[in-house]
Design an enzyme around this catalytic site. Structure first.
Site, PDB file in Angstrom:
ATOM      1  CB  THR A 122      -0.904  -0.010   1.246  1.00  0.00           C
ATOM      2  OG1 THR A 122      -1.512   1.267   1.402  1.00  0.00           O
ATOM      3  CG2 THR A 122      -0.120  -0.299   2.522  1.00  0.00           C
ATOM      4  CG  ASP A 123      -1.184   4.914  -0.989  1.00  0.00           C
ATOM      5  OD1 ASP A 123      -1.719   4.254  -0.072  1.00  0.00           O
ATOM      6  OD2 ASP A 123      -1.810   5.771  -1.660  1.00  0.00           O
ATOM      7  CD  GLU A 124      -3.363   3.442   4.447  1.00  0.00           C
ATOM      8  OE1 GLU A 124      -3.104   3.050   5.596  1.00  0.00           O
ATOM      9  OE2 GLU A 124      -4.503   3.561   4.006  1.00  0.00           O
ATOM     10  CE1 TYR A 158      -3.429  -2.819   5.667  1.00  0.00           C
ATOM     11  CE2 TYR A 158      -3.393  -0.456   5.252  1.00  0.00           C
ATOM     12  CZ  TYR A 158      -3.380  -1.762   4.782  1.00  0.00           C
ATOM     13  OH  TYR A 158      -3.300  -1.998   3.426  1.00  0.00           O
ATOM     14  CE  LYS A 162       0.026  -4.599   2.925  1.00  0.00           C
ATOM     15  NZ  LYS A 162      -0.328  -5.933   2.358  1.00  0.00           N
TER      16      LYS A 162
HETATM   17  P1  NAD Z   1      -9.731  -7.374   2.095  1.00  0.00           P
HETATM   18  O1  NAD Z   1      -9.760  -7.155   3.563  1.00  0.00           O
HETATM   19  O2  NAD Z   1     -10.942  -7.087   1.280  1.00  0.00           O
HETATM   20  O3  NAD Z   1      -9.354  -8.902   1.794  1.00  0.00           O
HETATM   21  C1  NAD Z   1      -8.340  -9.570   2.494  1.00  0.00           C
HETATM   22  C2  NAD Z   1      -8.467 -11.068   2.203  1.00  0.00           C
HETATM   23  O4  NAD Z   1      -7.397 -11.733   2.901  1.00  0.00           O
HETATM   24  C3  NAD Z   1      -9.781 -11.683   2.707  1.00  0.00           C
HETATM   25  O5  NAD Z   1     -10.308 -12.541   1.722  1.00  0.00           O
HETATM   26  C4  NAD Z   1      -9.361 -12.461   3.940  1.00  0.00           C
HETATM   27  O6  NAD Z   1     -10.173 -13.594   4.209  1.00  0.00           O
HETATM   28  C5  NAD Z   1      -7.936 -12.863   3.585  1.00  0.00           C
HETATM   29  N1  NAD Z   1      -7.108 -13.119   4.769  1.00  0.00           N
HETATM   30  C6  NAD Z   1      -6.967 -12.317   5.857  1.00  0.00           C
HETATM   31  N2  NAD Z   1      -6.140 -12.900   6.756  1.00  0.00           N
HETATM   32  C7  NAD Z   1      -5.733 -14.082   6.204  1.00  0.00           C
HETATM   33  C8  NAD Z   1      -4.871 -15.112   6.620  1.00  0.00           C
HETATM   34  N3  NAD Z   1      -4.245 -15.065   7.814  1.00  0.00           N
HETATM   35  N4  NAD Z   1      -4.662 -16.172   5.801  1.00  0.00           N
HETATM   36  C9  NAD Z   1      -5.297 -16.235   4.596  1.00  0.00           C
HETATM   37  N5  NAD Z   1      -6.135 -15.287   4.151  1.00  0.00           N
HETATM   38  C10 NAD Z   1      -6.350 -14.217   4.939  1.00  0.00           C
HETATM   39  O7  NAD Z   1      -8.473  -6.578   1.583  1.00  0.00           O
HETATM   40  P2  NAD Z   1      -8.252  -5.774   0.204  1.00  0.00           P
HETATM   41  O8  NAD Z   1      -8.752  -4.396   0.375  1.00  0.00           O
HETATM   42  O9  NAD Z   1      -8.712  -6.609  -0.898  1.00  0.00           O
HETATM   43  O10 NAD Z   1      -6.653  -5.697   0.188  1.00  0.00           O
HETATM   44  C11 NAD Z   1      -5.891  -6.747  -0.398  1.00  0.00           C
HETATM   45  C12 NAD Z   1      -4.420  -6.384  -0.343  1.00  0.00           C
HETATM   46  O11 NAD Z   1      -4.189  -5.198  -1.066  1.00  0.00           O
HETATM   47  C13 NAD Z   1      -3.881  -6.128   1.065  1.00  0.00           C
HETATM   48  O12 NAD Z   1      -2.576  -6.660   1.147  1.00  0.00           O
HETATM   49  C14 NAD Z   1      -3.858  -4.623   1.189  1.00  0.00           C
HETATM   50  O13 NAD Z   1      -2.870  -4.202   2.097  1.00  0.00           O
HETATM   51  C15 NAD Z   1      -3.517  -4.249  -0.238  1.00  0.00           C
HETATM   52  N6  NAD Z   1      -3.963  -2.912  -0.671  1.00  0.00           N
HETATM   53  C16 NAD Z   1      -5.274  -2.541  -0.509  1.00  0.00           C
HETATM   54  C17 NAD Z   1      -5.705  -1.311  -1.004  1.00  0.00           C
HETATM   55  C18 NAD Z   1      -7.151  -0.870  -0.886  1.00  0.00           C
HETATM   56  O14 NAD Z   1      -7.482   0.226  -1.303  1.00  0.00           O
HETATM   57  N7  NAD Z   1      -8.059  -1.686  -0.355  1.00  0.00           N
HETATM   58  C19 NAD Z   1      -4.777  -0.465  -1.637  1.00  0.00           C
HETATM   59  C20 NAD Z   1      -3.446  -0.860  -1.747  1.00  0.00           C
HETATM   60  C21 NAD Z   1      -3.065  -2.103  -1.284  1.00  0.00           C
HETATM   61  O1  DAU Z   2      -4.189   3.860   0.436  1.00  0.00           O
HETATM   62  C1  DAU Z   2      -4.382   2.486   0.351  1.00  0.00           C
HETATM   63  C2  DAU Z   2      -5.230   2.014   1.517  1.00  0.00           C
HETATM   64  O2  DAU Z   2      -6.561   2.440   1.244  1.00  0.00           O
HETATM   65  C3  DAU Z   2      -5.183   0.507   1.723  1.00  0.00           C
HETATM   66  O3  DAU Z   2      -3.886   0.138   2.094  1.00  0.00           O
HETATM   67  C4  DAU Z   2      -6.174   0.065   2.801  1.00  0.00           C
HETATM   68  O4  DAU Z   2      -6.193  -1.351   2.894  1.00  0.00           O
HETATM   69  C5  DAU Z   2      -7.545   0.571   2.431  1.00  0.00           C
HETATM   70  O5  DAU Z   2      -8.478   0.240   3.450  1.00  0.00           O
HETATM   71  C6  DAU Z   2      -7.520   2.079   2.210  1.00  0.00           C
HETATM   72  O6  DAU Z   2      -7.237   2.752   3.458  1.00  0.00           O
HETATM   73  P1  DAU Z   2      -8.024   4.090   3.903  1.00  0.00           P
HETATM   74  O7  DAU Z   2      -7.932   4.187   5.370  1.00  0.00           O
HETATM   75  O8  DAU Z   2      -7.608   5.250   3.071  1.00  0.00           O
HETATM   76  O9  DAU Z   2      -9.518   3.664   3.410  1.00  0.00           O
HETATM   77  P2  DAU Z   2     -10.956   3.822   4.085  1.00  0.00           P
HETATM   78  O10 DAU Z   2     -11.938   3.338   3.069  1.00  0.00           O
HETATM   79  O11 DAU Z   2     -11.032   3.230   5.441  1.00  0.00           O
HETATM   80  O12 DAU Z   2     -11.104   5.387   4.238  1.00  0.00           O
HETATM   81  C7  DAU Z   2     -10.932   6.270   3.139  1.00  0.00           C
HETATM   82  C8  DAU Z   2     -11.031   7.695   3.675  1.00  0.00           C
HETATM   83  O13 DAU Z   2     -12.383   7.957   4.099  1.00  0.00           O
HETATM   84  C9  DAU Z   2     -10.169   7.952   4.889  1.00  0.00           C
HETATM   85  O14 DAU Z   2      -9.650   9.279   4.804  1.00  0.00           O
HETATM   86  C10 DAU Z   2     -11.135   7.834   6.068  1.00  0.00           C
HETATM   87  C11 DAU Z   2     -12.442   8.324   5.475  1.00  0.00           C
HETATM   88  N1  DAU Z   2     -13.682   7.709   6.008  1.00  0.00           N
HETATM   89  C12 DAU Z   2     -13.744   6.363   6.125  1.00  0.00           C
HETATM   90  C13 DAU Z   2     -14.895   5.756   6.563  1.00  0.00           C
HETATM   91  C14 DAU Z   2     -14.990   4.257   6.723  1.00  0.00           C
HETATM   92  C15 DAU Z   2     -14.784   8.529   6.298  1.00  0.00           C
HETATM   93  O15 DAU Z   2     -14.733   9.771   6.162  1.00  0.00           O
HETATM   94  N2  DAU Z   2     -15.931   7.931   6.702  1.00  0.00           N
HETATM   95  C16 DAU Z   2     -16.053   6.581   6.860  1.00  0.00           C
HETATM   96  O16 DAU Z   2     -17.144   6.097   7.229  1.00  0.00           O
END
Ligand code: NAD
Ligand code: DAU
Length: 342
Positions: A122-124, A158, A162
């Site tokens: 992630t960019d975080e 989180y 990562k």
């Molecule tokens: P998500 O929470 O939707 O899915 C995570 C999946 O991993 C689920 O299916 C869960 O069952 C599985 N999992 C969790 N713990 C596990 C374990 N111990 N063993 C096996 N499986 C397990 O997450 P996502 O949003 O799809 O993110 C996927 C990946 O992408 C993560 O590594 C996250 O850090 C990265 N990422 C997410 C975002 C975003 O915007 N959501 C952006 C950049 C990177």
């Molecule tokens: O940047 C990549 C990341 O993006 C991933 O690594 C994470 O897995 C993914 O969950 C996401 O993280 P964020 O914390 O940015 O996403 P989230 O959807 O939780 O929140 C997006 C923005 O919205 C953040 O600034 C918090 C805000 N927010 C979130 C929720 C759930 C609100 O204002 N209201 C809400 O109810």
């Protein structure tokens, strides 16, 4: 490359990647390794051909299972994680366990069998950037962005787990010659995203007659990318990326949260101010912005889903048409947020 393991392939981004590979690369067979936590859902894989996609329900920290699967694979694409910042502030332990120990378990097996490994991050890990008050809503002008040279400075449990997992991979490349690449992507949106996350939470709130919830003043900026563009970028890195390199994935999609919520309200025929400001997130990162020049210039990748408003409209339609996918979880998700006045 013929047989790949996709960890977390029943989650949001992992399942979209599995669909992408099945639809675009007919020679590839996929083993999904997923624990099916609250965030994983078998339904995300429905309709995929059984002779090409196998779901193994298991934990990436289970070294015996991981060894058994990795031995037979040509590559591992590692998506599995605990992924939600708000959850990590309430209980960090599963994040340490899955994100750090899980990654360690996978790279040890890949090292043992000489298997290609791609690490999805992630960019975080880079922390945050200052807000750009000059561009309310949009942030796509010049200004500081994350690059692969930006120092790691994570803010939350989180993002720190990562970051820790990325550093393990970098060390395994240098010390053990692990054949790995890393990608750090910005915020994804699209179908199958868990309703705890910002965009689907607000869409499903409106569909459930609950007022949307904006943290703090809503000025925090995220750099949105459609999850299909994330998939094509990971595929490009897996097949053409240079071993040991880090690629940042982003589609120049900076928007502040308030503007995203206003777009959702507009697309769902709601008044522009029909939402509540709620308790801000502790340590809330201000702004993320990705410089994806390396990925575009070295690997020839370009995002295809760059009209954010159209992408949001499609995403709204998906949640409206797939209520059975999320309604059972809605009450519990909102009750959990309510405990924190969010
Ligand atoms: P998500 O929470 O939707 O899915 C995570 C999946 O991993 C689920 O299916 C869960 O069952 C599985 N999992 C969790 N713990 C596990 C374990 N111990 N063993 C096996 N499986 C397990 O997450 P996502 O949003 O799809 O993110 C996927 C990946 O992408 C993560 O590594 C996250 O850090 C990265 N990422 C997410 C975002 C975003 O915007 N959501 C952006 C950049 C990177
Ligand atoms: O940047 C990549 C990341 O993006 C991933 O690594 C994470 O897995 C993914 O969950 C996401 O993280 P964020 O914390 O940015 O996403 P989230 O959807 O939780 O929140 C997006 C923005 O919205 C953040 O600034 C918090 C805000 N927010 C979130 C929720 C759930 C609100 O204002 N209201 C809400 O109810």
């Amino acid at each position: 490359m013929k047989n790949i393991i996709v960890t977390g392939g029943a989650g949001f981004i992992g399942s979209n990647f599995v669909h992408y590979v099945v639809n675009n690369h007919p020679d590839i067979n996929i083993t999904v390794l997923d624990k099916l936590t609250y965030a994983g859902n078998k339904e995300n894989l429905v309709g995929l051909p059984a002779d090409r996609v196998e779901l193994v329900v298991g934990d990436i920290t289970d070294a015996e299972l991981v060894d058994h699967l990795v031995k037979e694979a040509d590559a591992v694409v590692h998506y599995a994680a605990e992924s939600h910042n708000d959850n990590s502030l309430k209980d960090p332990f599963p994040f340490v366990q899955t994100n750090i120990i899980g990654t360690y378990t996978l790279i040890e097996a890949c090292r043992k069998y000489g298997v290609r490994y791609h690490h999805v991050s992630t960019d975080e890990v880079y922390g945050d950037l200052p807000l750009r008050e000059d561009l309310p809503g949009k942030g796509d002008g010049p200004g500081e962005k994350f690059t692969s040279e930006t120092p790691y400075n994570p803010s939350s449990p989180y993002s720190s787990t990562k970051a820790g997992s990325d550093l393990l991979v970098k060390a395994w490349v240098r010390s053990f010659g692990l054949e790995a690449t890393i990608s750090n992507c910005s915020n994804n949106y699209g179908p199958y995203q868990h309703i705890e996350k910002f965009i689907p939470r607000q869409i499903t709130n409106i569909l459930s007659d609950i007022r949307p919830k904006l943290y703090g003043d809503g000025k925090n900026v995220r750099d949105w990318i459609h999850t299909n563009d994330h998939s094509s970028a990971v595929w490009a890195i897996l097949t053409k990326g240079q071993i040991g390199e880090t690629y940042l994935i982003g589609a120049d999609g900076e928007e502040n949260n308030k503007h995203v919520l206003e777009l959702i309200l507009e697309l769902m025929d709601q008044p522009k101010d029909a939402y509540d400001h709620v308790q801000d997130r502790a340590g809330h990162d201000l702004r993320y912005a990705i410089d994806s020049t390396r990925l575009r210039e070295e690997l020839g990748w370009t995002p295809q889903f760059t009209n954010f408003k159209d992408g949001l409209a499609d995403t709204i339609q998906w949640y409206a048409e797939n209520k059975e996918w999320w309604t059972a979880q809605k009450e519990a998700v909102e009750a959990n947020y309510a405990k924190n006045n969010q």
